[in-house]
Design a protein around this motif. Structure first.
Motif, PDB file in Angstrom:
ATOM      1  N   GLU A 125      -0.199   4.621   2.188  1.00 27.81           N
ATOM      2  CA  GLU A 125       0.167   5.912   1.623  1.00 27.81           C
ATOM      3  C   GLU A 125      -0.732   7.046   2.099  1.00 27.81           C
ATOM      4  OE1 GLU A 125       0.129   5.518  -2.551  1.00 27.81           O
ATOM      5  OE2 GLU A 125       1.867   4.172  -2.633  1.00 27.81           O
ATOM      6  N   GLY A 126      -1.882   6.718   2.698  1.00 23.26           N
ATOM      7  CA  GLY A 126      -2.811   7.767   3.115  1.00 23.26           C
ATOM      8  C   GLY A 126      -2.362   8.431   4.401  1.00 23.26           C
ATOM      9  N   ILE A 127      -3.155   8.307   5.448  1.00 22.12           N
ATOM     10  CA  ILE A 127      -2.801   8.884   6.739  1.00 22.12           C
ATOM     11  C   ILE A 127      -1.806   7.965   7.431  1.00 22.12           C
ATOM     12  CG2 ILE A 127      -3.737   9.676   8.946  1.00 22.12           C
ATOM     13  CD1 ILE A 127      -6.401  10.067   7.518  1.00 22.12           C
ATOM     14  N   LYS A 128      -0.789   8.520   8.033  1.00 15.81           N
ATOM     15  CA  LYS A 128       0.279   7.725   8.627  1.00 15.81           C
ATOM     16  C   LYS A 128      -0.264   6.760   9.672  1.00 15.81           C
ATOM     17  CE  LYS A 128       4.944   8.226  10.505  1.00 15.81           C
ATOM     18  NZ  LYS A 128       5.954   9.174  11.029  1.00 15.81           N
ATOM     19  N   PHE A 129       0.211   5.538   9.613  1.00 14.83           N
ATOM     20  CA  PHE A 129      -0.147   4.464  10.528  1.00 14.83           C
ATOM     21  C   PHE A 129      -1.568   3.949  10.347  1.00 14.83           C
ATOM     22  CE2 PHE A 129       2.926   7.077  13.094  1.00 14.83           C
ATOM     23  CZ  PHE A 129       4.017   6.261  12.861  1.00 14.83           C
ATOM     24  N   LEU A 130      -2.328   4.522   9.446  1.00 20.09           N
ATOM     25  CA  LEU A 130      -3.692   4.062   9.205  1.00 20.09           C
ATOM     26  C   LEU A 130      -3.783   3.483   7.798  1.00 20.09           C
ATOM     27  CD1 LEU A 130      -5.859   6.941  10.737  1.00 20.09           C
ATOM     28  CD2 LEU A 130      -5.389   4.696  11.726  1.00 20.09           C
ATOM     29  N   PRO A 131      -3.951   2.158   7.667  1.00 22.38           N
ATOM     30  CA  PRO A 131      -4.048   1.571   6.322  1.00 22.38           C
ATOM     31  C   PRO A 131      -5.306   2.061   5.610  1.00 22.38           C
ATOM     32  CG  PRO A 131      -4.603  -0.054   8.004  1.00 22.38           C
ATOM     33  CD  PRO A 131      -4.091   1.156   8.732  1.00 22.38           C
ATOM     34  N   MET A 132      -5.163   2.453   4.368  1.00 15.41           N
ATOM     35  CA  MET A 132      -6.277   2.933   3.561  1.00 15.41           C
ATOM     36  C   MET A 132      -6.603   1.886   2.506  1.00 15.41           C
ATOM     37  SD  MET A 132      -6.711   5.948   4.927  1.00 15.41           S
ATOM     38  CE  MET A 132      -7.693   6.884   3.763  1.00 15.41           C
ATOM     39  N   THR A 133      -7.892   1.676   2.254  1.00 17.33           N
ATOM     40  CA  THR A 133      -8.334   0.722   1.240  1.00 17.33           C
ATOM     41  C   THR A 133      -8.674   1.473  -0.036  1.00 17.33           C
ATOM     42  OG1 THR A 133      -9.207  -0.784   2.905  1.00 17.33           O
ATOM     43  CG2 THR A 133     -10.018  -1.057   0.669  1.00 17.33           C
ATOM     44  N   PHE A 134      -8.030   1.060  -1.124  1.00 16.77           N
ATOM     45  CA  PHE A 134      -8.278   1.670  -2.422  1.00 16.77           C
ATOM     46  C   PHE A 134      -8.910   0.638  -3.347  1.00 16.77           C
ATOM     47  CE2 PHE A 134      -4.749   3.973  -0.544  1.00 16.77           C
ATOM     48  CZ  PHE A 134      -5.124   5.294  -0.724  1.00 16.77           C
ATOM     49  N   GLN A 135      -9.789   1.096  -4.206  1.00 14.46           N
ATOM     50  CA  GLN A 135     -10.451   0.212  -5.152  1.00 14.46           C
ATOM     51  C   GLN A 135     -10.320   0.799  -6.551  1.00 14.46           C
ATOM     52  OE1 GLN A 135     -14.459  -0.234  -3.770  1.00 14.46           O
ATOM     53  NE2 GLN A 135     -13.882  -1.436  -2.004  1.00 14.46           N
ATOM     54  N   GLU A 136     -10.100  -0.075  -7.519  1.00 11.61           N
ATOM     55  CA  GLU A 136     -10.027   0.372  -8.895  1.00 11.61           C
ATOM     56  C   GLU A 136     -10.669  -0.657  -9.804  1.00 11.61           C
ATOM     57  OE1 GLU A 136      -6.250  -0.486 -11.210  1.00 11.61           O
ATOM     58  OE2 GLU A 136      -5.411  -0.111  -9.208  1.00 11.61           O
ATOM     59  N   MET A 137     -11.214  -0.184 -10.910  1.00 16.91           N
ATOM     60  CA  MET A 137     -11.756  -1.109 -11.892  1.00 16.91           C
ATOM     61  C   MET A 137     -10.599  -1.821 -12.583  1.00 16.91           C
ATOM     62  SD  MET A 137     -13.949  -0.402 -15.330  1.00 16.91           S
ATOM     63  CE  MET A 137     -12.498  -0.489 -16.370  1.00 16.91           C
ATOM     64  N   ALA A 138     -10.726  -3.133 -12.709  1.00 11.42           N
ATOM     65  CA  ALA A 138      -9.691  -3.910 -13.378  1.00 11.42           C
ATOM     66  C   ALA A 138      -9.744  -3.637 -14.874  1.00 11.42           C
ATOM     67  CB  ALA A 138      -9.885  -5.397 -13.106  1.00 11.42           C
ATOM     68  N   GLY A 139      -8.597  -3.252 -15.440  1.00 13.10           N
ATOM     69  CA  GLY A 139      -8.505  -2.990 -16.868  1.00 13.10           C
ATOM     70  C   GLY A 139      -7.224  -3.554 -17.435  1.00 13.10           C
ATOM     71  N   PRO A 140      -7.027  -3.471 -18.746  1.00 16.58           N
ATOM     72  CA  PRO A 140      -5.828  -4.035 -19.380  1.00 16.58           C
ATOM     73  C   PRO A 140      -4.528  -3.520 -18.779  1.00 16.58           C
ATOM     74  CG  PRO A 140      -7.442  -3.385 -21.028  1.00 16.58           C
ATOM     75  CD  PRO A 140      -7.934  -2.850 -19.721  1.00 16.58           C
ATOM     76  N   SER A 141      -4.513  -2.277 -18.304  1.00 18.40           N
ATOM     77  CA  SER A 141      -3.282  -1.693 -17.780  1.00 18.40           C
ATOM     78  C   SER A 141      -3.075  -1.949 -16.293  1.00 18.40           C
ATOM     79  CB  SER A 141      -3.273  -0.185 -18.046  1.00 18.40           C
ATOM     80  OG  SER A 141      -4.370   0.438 -17.401  1.00 18.40           O
ATOM     81  N   SER A 142      -4.036  -2.601 -15.634  1.00 17.52           N
ATOM     82  CA  SER A 142      -3.926  -2.851 -14.195  1.00 17.52           C
ATOM     83  C   SER A 142      -2.776  -3.816 -13.909  1.00 17.52           C
ATOM     84  CB  SER A 142      -5.230  -3.430 -13.642  1.00 17.52           C
ATOM     85  OG  SER A 142      -6.294  -2.522 -13.826  1.00 17.52           O
ATOM     86  N   ILE A 143      -1.981  -3.491 -12.886  1.00 21.19           N
ATOM     87  CA  ILE A 143      -0.862  -4.348 -12.466  1.00 21.19           C
ATOM     88  C   ILE A 143      -1.204  -4.949 -11.107  1.00 21.19           C
ATOM     89  CG2 ILE A 143       1.581  -4.402 -11.847  1.00 21.19           C
ATOM     90  CD1 ILE A 143       2.023  -2.097 -13.794  1.00 21.19           C
ATOM     91  N   ILE A 144      -1.085  -6.259 -11.000  1.00 22.99           N
ATOM     92  CA  ILE A 144      -1.426  -6.971  -9.773  1.00 22.99           C
ATOM     93  C   ILE A 144      -0.307  -6.818  -8.752  1.00 22.99           C
ATOM     94  CG2 ILE A 144      -2.105  -9.186  -8.777  1.00 22.99           C
ATOM     95  CD1 ILE A 144      -4.078  -8.055 -10.814  1.00 22.99           C
ATOM     96  N   GLU A 145      -0.693  -6.527  -7.497  1.00 18.47           N
ATOM     97  CA  GLU A 145       0.265  -6.426  -6.409  1.00 18.47           C
ATOM     98  C   GLU A 145      -0.044  -7.460  -5.336  1.00 18.47           C
ATOM     99  OE1 GLU A 145       0.509  -2.504  -4.857  1.00 18.47           O
ATOM    100  OE2 GLU A 145       0.794  -1.553  -6.826  1.00 18.47           O
ATOM    101  N   ALA A 146       0.942  -7.736  -4.494  1.00 17.26           N
ATOM    102  CA  ALA A 146       0.776  -8.703  -3.421  1.00 17.26           C
ATOM    103  C   ALA A 146      -0.335  -8.270  -2.470  1.00 17.26           C
ATOM    104  CB  ALA A 146       2.079  -8.878  -2.657  1.00 17.26           C
ATOM    105  N   ASN A 147      -1.121  -9.235  -2.000  1.00 18.59           N
ATOM    106  CA  ASN A 147      -2.225  -9.042  -1.048  1.00 18.59           C
ATOM    107  C   ASN A 147      -3.427  -8.327  -1.657  1.00 18.59           C
ATOM    108  OD1 ASN A 147      -0.843 -10.269   1.180  1.00 18.59           O
ATOM    109  ND2 ASN A 147       0.375  -8.386   1.349  1.00 18.59           N
ATOM    110  N   ASP A 148      -3.442  -8.150  -2.971  1.00 18.25           N
ATOM    111  CA  ASP A 148      -4.639  -7.624  -3.628  1.00 18.25           C
ATOM    112  C   ASP A 148      -5.798  -8.592  -3.470  1.00 18.25           C
ATOM    113  OD1 ASP A 148      -3.396  -5.349  -4.460  1.00 18.25           O
ATOM    114  OD2 ASP A 148      -3.270  -5.892  -6.583  1.00 18.25           O
TER     115      ASP A 148
END
Length: 597
Positions: free
Chosen positions: A250-273
């Motif tokens: 979703e960041g710069i086109k064609f460049l994968p961006m790494t995002f980090q978040e603190m795991a909390g009750p509302s966190s939803i797991i996605e594939a390849n996390d």
């Protein structure tokens, strides 16, 4: 001189006195605050912060220490020579601002007091202003005055021999005076005293090593799409998910961006996390088997919990904290503060098992993990808990981690722009400061503002209009005419010495640029009236204006190191006045020899 009032307050009081007595108009009094030198110094504080934050200062310090070996004496001399070389191609103010983080880093690494190095740093930077034409504004001022009066301008290296003599004398003098430079109240202090605990040290103290797992969520895992609050992983598996790392396009086109978040009750797991899980491999077996997960790394380094977005910090319970005698589940710490408790230290023992059931006691210290913003917000919660150390500092360092090469490139760009004079010097500095923020070498604008030493900025800005006050009041004309009448009978050498001394004395209270502007025309007039070489007299003005050693307001570089080194007015006078006397004798011999009358 009594040091009873702060130097910046004295400067503001003096400025007010000039306005109230009518010597300066309000607009004239404010000119210092719009001066390019003041803007440049503010920008250089930000550039210096980027150099320190990214670890570039530490890397440069390590190189110096390696070449100097175990000898502090060799390190002292080598450092001063490097400062002189750098200062030959950029302003002394820029040199000091850039070198200060490196010098402090070196002092801390060898267990020495930074005060031993900071004053020599300022003095040698002043000497370096005599090494090339562009190294100091007074050089350019006297060169332009020569052109205005029909003479050839100074060449780039024409003043270099004078500068080399100054650097040599300065290094020798400071070498023998280095132990007297440290202020009395700081002589027993070491550079490594009261250093805040780093996240890496906290992770070690809480024995998190070996208890952090990296687990990948495959696309076919039944965990994909589920919310953590539904899984009840701490209760079922006695483990805790602390952080989620996710790659996105979703960041710069064609460049994968790494995002980090603190795991909390509302966190939803996605594939390849990638899940950062607190526990051991044996504890994780059931979790991995049930949801079809993959163990990426066992016993991952605990500092992987620290990133630009997330960090860890130590929290102490206050004596009247409402959290005392309550278990972690009941206080809903994560829901209240958006932070995970990942460790408890009770009387030196680490309690890492079944923490959710533990009752907190007075004296407990907690290791918390989450976003830096949440940690900083918790730091303002004074009733129940108090944060140990400086989370803002750690957040800034984490944000800039791995960007030393970026900071180095920005610094090189700034130096190149200043040498080539593509833009005015302060524009080049502001470009570098903005780039430091945009690239993350400095965390954000709040961090940038926090790095500016406002005491130095106010001090310099309030002192700059003094030259105008002296000119408006007629004080400068009175002094110059009196000097020529008094010393004219001593011949050219006597007048030369008088101009040098008067320039040097006034240079202790107003900027070297203002001093050169005021005294260069006087020197030219004296040389013409005496029918002697004007180069000799104007070089004396350039040199005298640069001998800014006796007061903290004599040069912006002195103001820069004053606070950082813990120096007082007396410290500058004690070390600076003997050096000025020595330089007067040396220069009264060297200047007529190199630029004959």
């Amino acid at each position: 001189m009594t040091n009873r009032l702060r130097a910046d307050l004295v400067a503001v009081l003096a400025l007010l006195a000039f306005v109230l007595t009518g010597i300066l108009q309000p607009a004239e009094a404010l000119t210092g605050f719009s001066n390019s030198v003041v803007i440049m110094i503010a920008g250089l504080f930000i550039v210096g912060a980027g150099i320190l934050r990214t670890g570039l200062a530490q890397m440069a310090g390590n190189v110096l220490v390696r070449y100097a070996g175990d000898s502090e004496k060799r390190l002292f001399v080598l450092l001063l020579l490097i400062v002189a070389f750098v200062g030959a191609f950029m302003s002394n103010t820029g040199t000091v601002a850039l070198m200060m983080p490196i010098v402090v880093s070196i002092a801390i690494s060898i267990g020495s007091n930074p005060s031993k190095f900071l004053l020599p740093l300022s003095y040698i930077a002043s000497f370096s202003g005599l090494l090339t034409l562009i190294a100091s504004p007074p050089n350019l001022i006297v060169s332009q005055l020569l052109v205005d009066n029909g003479f050839e301008r100074l060449s780039f290296f024409q003043i270099t021999p004078i500068g080399l003599i100054g650097v040599a004398v300065g290094v020798v003098y400071l070498y023998f005076m280095r132990d007297r430079i440290v202020p009395k109240g700081m002589r027993n202090a070491k550079g490594d005293v009261s250093q805040p605990l780093s996240p890496k040290q906290l992770a070690k103290d809480y024995r998190l090593g070996g208890k952090l797992l990296q687990i990948k969520v495959p696309e076919d895992s039944s965990l994909v799409g589920q919310r953590l609050s539904q899984l009840k992983i701490p209760a079922r598996f006695h483990m805790a998910i602390l952080k989620i790392e996710r790659k996105s396009m979703e960041g710069i086109k064609f460049l994968p961006m790494t995002f980090q978040e603190m795991a909390g009750p509302s966190s939803i797991i996605e594939a390849n996390d990638i899940l950062y899980v607190q526990g051991t491999a044996s504890q994780a077996e059931n979790l991995i088997r049930e949801y079809g997960l993959l163990l990426v790394e066992q016993g991952a380094e605990a500092e992987k919990l620290v990133s630009k977005e997330l960090g860890i910090a130590e929290v102490l319970l206050t004596p009247h904290s409402r959290l005392i005698n309550k278990d972690i589940r009941s206080i809903r710490f994560r829901e209240t503060y958006n932070l995970n408790i990942i460790g408890i230290n009770r009387q030196g023992k680490q309690l890492l098992k079944e923490m959710s059931k533990r009752q907190l006691r007075f004296g407990d210290s907690l290791l918390v993990q989450g976003s830096w913003e949440s940690i900083e917000l918790l730091a303002r919660e004074t009733k129940d808990v108090v944060i140990v150390g400086q989370p803002q500092e750690h957040a800034s360092v984490a944000s800039a981690s791995g960007k030393a090469w970026v900071a180095g490139a920005i610094m090189l760009l700034m130096v190149t722009l200043m040498i080539t004079e593509v833009f005015p010097a302060f524009i080049s500095v502001l470009i570098a400061a903005v780039l430091m923020i945009l690239t993350g070498c400095v965390r954000n604008m709040d961090d940038a503002y926090g790095q500016i030493n406002w005491e130095s900025i106010i001090l310099i800005a309030a002192m700059l209009p003094m030259a105008t006050a002296l000119e408006n009041s007629g004080g400068m004309e009175l002094l110059s005419e009196g000097m020529i009448k008094l010393l004219g009978g001593l011949g050219a050498i006597g007048v030369l010495g008088g101009i040098y001394l008067l320039t040097m004395v006034f240079g202790q209270f107003i900027s070297n640029t203002a001093t050169a502007v005021l005294f260069a025309p006087i020197a030219m007039s004296a040389a013409v009236s005496l029918d002697v070489n004007p180069y000799t007299f104007l070089i004396a003005v350039a040199v005298g204006a640069g001998m800014s050693f006796a007061t903290p307001v004599a040069s912006p570089t002195n103001a820069l190191v004053m606070t950082a080194g813990g120096y007082s007015f007396k410290d500058f006078a004690k070390i600076g006045i003997p050096l000025q006397i020595i330089m007067f004798v040396v220069m009264m011999i060297a200047i007529p020899l190199l630029f004959p009358l």
